[in-house]
Motif scaffolding. Structure first.
Motif, short mmCIF file in Angstrom:
data_model
loop_
_atom_site.label_atom_id
_atom_site.label_comp_id
_atom_site.label_asym_id
_atom_site.label_seq_id
_atom_site.Cartn_x
_atom_site.Cartn_y
_atom_site.Cartn_z
N THR A 123 0.82 -1.23 0.00
CA THR A 123 0.00 0.00 0.00
C THR A 123 0.85 1.27 0.00
O THR A 123 0.41 2.30 -0.51
CB THR A 123 -0.98 0.04 1.20
OG1 THR A 123 -0.23 -0.27 2.37
CG2 THR A 123 -2.11 -0.95 1.03
N HIS A 124 2.06 1.21 0.56
CA HIS A 124 2.91 2.42 0.64
C HIS A 124 3.35 2.91 -0.75
O HIS A 124 3.86 4.01 -0.88
CB HIS A 124 4.14 2.15 1.50
CG HIS A 124 5.02 1.07 0.94
ND1 HIS A 124 4.73 -0.28 1.07
CD2 HIS A 124 6.15 1.15 0.22
CE1 HIS A 124 5.65 -0.98 0.46
NE2 HIS A 124 6.54 -0.15 -0.07
N ARG A 125 3.12 2.11 -1.79
CA ARG A 125 3.53 2.50 -3.15
C ARG A 125 2.43 3.27 -3.90
O ARG A 125 2.65 3.75 -4.99
CB ARG A 125 3.87 1.24 -3.96
CG ARG A 125 5.03 0.45 -3.40
CD ARG A 125 5.27 -0.82 -4.19
NE ARG A 125 5.33 -0.54 -5.62
CZ ARG A 125 4.90 -1.36 -6.57
NH1 ARG A 125 4.39 -2.52 -6.24
NH2 ARG A 125 4.99 -1.04 -7.84
N TYR A 126 1.24 3.36 -3.32
CA TYR A 126 0.08 3.89 -4.05
C TYR A 126 -0.63 5.03 -3.31
O TYR A 126 -0.44 5.20 -2.10
CB TYR A 126 -0.96 2.77 -4.24
CG TYR A 126 -0.48 1.61 -5.06
CD1 TYR A 126 -0.64 1.60 -6.43
CD2 TYR A 126 0.11 0.50 -4.45
CE1 TYR A 126 -0.22 0.52 -7.19
CE2 TYR A 126 0.54 -0.58 -5.20
CZ TYR A 126 0.37 -0.57 -6.57
OH TYR A 126 0.78 -1.64 -7.31
N GLY A 127 -1.52 5.71 -4.05
CA GLY A 127 -2.54 6.52 -3.40
C GLY A 127 -3.59 5.56 -2.89
O GLY A 127 -3.99 4.64 -3.61
N ILE A 128 -4.01 5.72 -1.63
CA ILE A 128 -4.94 4.75 -1.02
C ILE A 128 -6.23 5.46 -0.59
O ILE A 128 -6.21 6.62 -0.18
CB ILE A 128 -4.27 4.06 0.20
CG1 ILE A 128 -3.04 3.25 -0.24
CG2 ILE A 128 -5.25 3.19 0.99
CD1 ILE A 128 -3.32 1.99 -1.03
N VAL A 129 -7.32 4.71 -0.71
CA VAL A 129 -8.64 5.24 -0.41
C VAL A 129 -9.07 4.79 0.99
O VAL A 129 -8.90 3.62 1.34
CB VAL A 129 -9.64 4.68 -1.47
CG1 VAL A 129 -11.07 4.85 -1.03
CG2 VAL A 129 -9.39 5.35 -2.82
N ASP A 130 -9.61 5.74 1.76
CA ASP A 130 -10.26 5.39 3.03
C ASP A 130 -11.77 5.35 2.71
O ASP A 130 -12.41 6.40 2.62
CB ASP A 130 -9.93 6.46 4.08
CG ASP A 130 -10.66 6.22 5.39
OD1 ASP A 130 -11.33 5.17 5.51
OD2 ASP A 130 -10.57 7.08 6.26
N PRO A 131 -12.32 4.15 2.50
CA PRO A 131 -13.69 4.08 1.97
C PRO A 131 -14.74 4.32 3.04
O PRO A 131 -14.52 4.03 4.22
CB PRO A 131 -13.78 2.65 1.45
CG PRO A 131 -12.83 1.88 2.28
CD PRO A 131 -11.76 2.81 2.75
N ASN A 132 -15.88 4.82 2.56
CA ASN A 132 -17.01 5.00 3.47
C ASN A 132 -18.05 3.95 3.09
O ASN A 132 -17.87 2.79 3.39
CB ASN A 132 -17.51 6.45 3.31
CG ASN A 132 -18.54 6.82 4.32
OD1 ASN A 132 -18.92 6.01 5.17
ND2 ASN A 132 -19.02 8.03 4.25
N GLU A 133 -19.08 4.34 2.36
CA GLU A 133 -20.14 3.39 2.01
C GLU A 133 -19.83 2.66 0.71
O GLU A 133 -19.33 3.30 -0.22
CB GLU A 133 -21.42 4.18 1.80
CG GLU A 133 -22.57 3.72 2.66
CD GLU A 133 -23.76 4.63 2.43
OE1 GLU A 133 -24.50 4.35 1.48
OE2 GLU A 133 -23.87 5.64 3.15
N GLN A 134 -20.16 1.37 0.64
CA GLN A 134 -19.94 0.61 -0.59
C GLN A 134 -21.28 0.26 -1.25
O GLN A 134 -22.22 -0.16 -0.56
CB GLN A 134 -19.20 -0.69 -0.27
CG GLN A 134 -18.93 -1.53 -1.50
CD GLN A 134 -18.19 -2.83 -1.20
OE1 GLN A 134 -17.96 -3.17 -0.05
NE2 GLN A 134 -17.85 -3.55 -2.25
N LYS A 135 -21.34 0.49 -2.57
CA LYS A 135 -22.51 0.03 -3.34
C LYS A 135 -21.97 -0.69 -4.55
O LYS A 135 -21.45 -0.05 -5.47
CB LYS A 135 -23.34 1.23 -3.82
CG LYS A 135 -24.43 1.63 -2.89
CD LYS A 135 -25.40 2.59 -3.57
CE LYS A 135 -26.13 3.41 -2.51
NZ LYS A 135 -26.50 4.73 -2.98
#
Ligand code: UTP
Length: 294
Positions: free
Chosen positions: A166-178
């Motif tokens: 993960t340290h190699r990328y832009g990472i998403v902190d997700p909220n709701e999933q659809k």
């Protein structure tokens, strides 16, 4: 809602991971079997309905413009020799118009996108990184554009990666999933090992609102001392929803050596002309290796 008609392909980076070959040759021109990487990306944009592409180039990137231009001498030569199949391969699609702009200094991906702001104007637009190939039944960018048309919000292409990467990328902190789509609490560029809020990594395909440009304009330098697109997307997300979309398909990182070699092998195996011979070479190599180990 405005249609997504324009795309930016940033291709002005230094390609230091491929030195020395990138001293005089753009990494986006490195071939996967017989086509330069950037051509796969242009084809994905065309297959996704894009009509105008602006390629952000820089010093030493002339070969990209030459590649997408006519080569009358070569075409004439192939025509006279009756090599029509090869002639067809050298021709570029007339479905898209290519434009170029130079990024004077490689100040980062965010800055490269900002360089194309006047070309984009007030329309939603796509960004496809010049060193990421995605193979998918429905083109990756088309998946994102369809999602944009459903939601009206900017859409960032993501895929899951192993946590130790993960340290190699832009990472998403997700909220709701659809389904494949996530609303997002936060976008974090290259989080330190062990601190990533998820393993959903940003993968080089974006549909963005032009509202991103003012954020890019005054964006402070981020990770690596560069203007990071992810940081500006995070600020955009604070004023209008940006979605992360876990797209279907296989993504190949051709911007680093192992990814490049793996892509070359897989594409060569699938190639009608040379696939069986490549398979035979690999089988023989595997047998030799086994014998050496015994
Ligand atoms: P990368 O960070 O993978 O490319 O950027 P790089 O900087 O060329 O590679 P290394 O790390 O030195 O090996 C992703 C894409 O964004 C473009 C690159 O050309 C690449 O296609 N880019 C990057 C720009 O156009 N401008 C920049 O300032 C940085």
């Amino acid at each position: 809602m405005k249609r997504v008609r324009k795309a930016i392909i940033p291709a002005a980076g230094l390609g230091t991971r491929f030195l020395p070959v990138t001293k005089a040759m753009p990494k986006e021109m490195l071939p996967i079997v017989d086509k330069p990487t950037i051509q796969y990306i242009v084809e994905e944009a065309i297959d996704s309905g894009i009509e105008d592409i602006i390629i952000v180039t820089g010093k030493g990137k002339r070969a990209i413009e030459d590649h997408f231009d006519h080569n009358y001498e070569l075409e004439d030569n192939l025509m006279k020799k009756g090599k029509f199949e090869l002639l067809e391969k050298t021709k570029q699609s007339s479905k898209v118009t290519l434009h170029y702009i130079r990024q004077k200094e490689p100040l980062g991906l965010g800055h490269a996108v900002w360089c194309a702001r006047k070309f984009i104007g007030e329309e939603p637009f796509a960004v496809l990184l010049g060193d990421d190939i995605v193979q998918a039944e429905k083109p990756c960018l088309k998946q994102l554009i369809d999602h944009y048309e459903e939601t009206g919000g900017s859409v960032i292409g993501v895929q899951q990666v192993p946590y130790d990467q993960t340290h190699r990328y832009g990472i998403v902190d997700p909220n709701e999933q659809k389904g494949n789509s996530y609303s997002v609490n936060q976008f974090v560029e290259k989080p330190e090992a062990g601190t990533a809020p998820s393993n959903l990594a940003i993968m080089g395909r974006y549909v963005l609102s032009p509202k991103i440009f003012p954020y890019l304009e005054d964006q402070e330098l981020g990770a690596g001392g560069e203007v990071q697109l992810t940081d500006a997307i995070q600020r955009l997300n604070e004023t209008q929803s940006v979605f992360a979309y876990d797209f279907e398909g296989k993504r190949y990182d051709v911007g680093e050596k192992i990814g490049f070699i793996q892509t070359t092998i897989e594409f060569a195996l699938e190639n009608e002309e040379i696939g069986p011979d490549v398979q035979a070479i690999i089988t023989k190599l595997a047998e030799d290796l086994k014998q050496k180990q015994n």
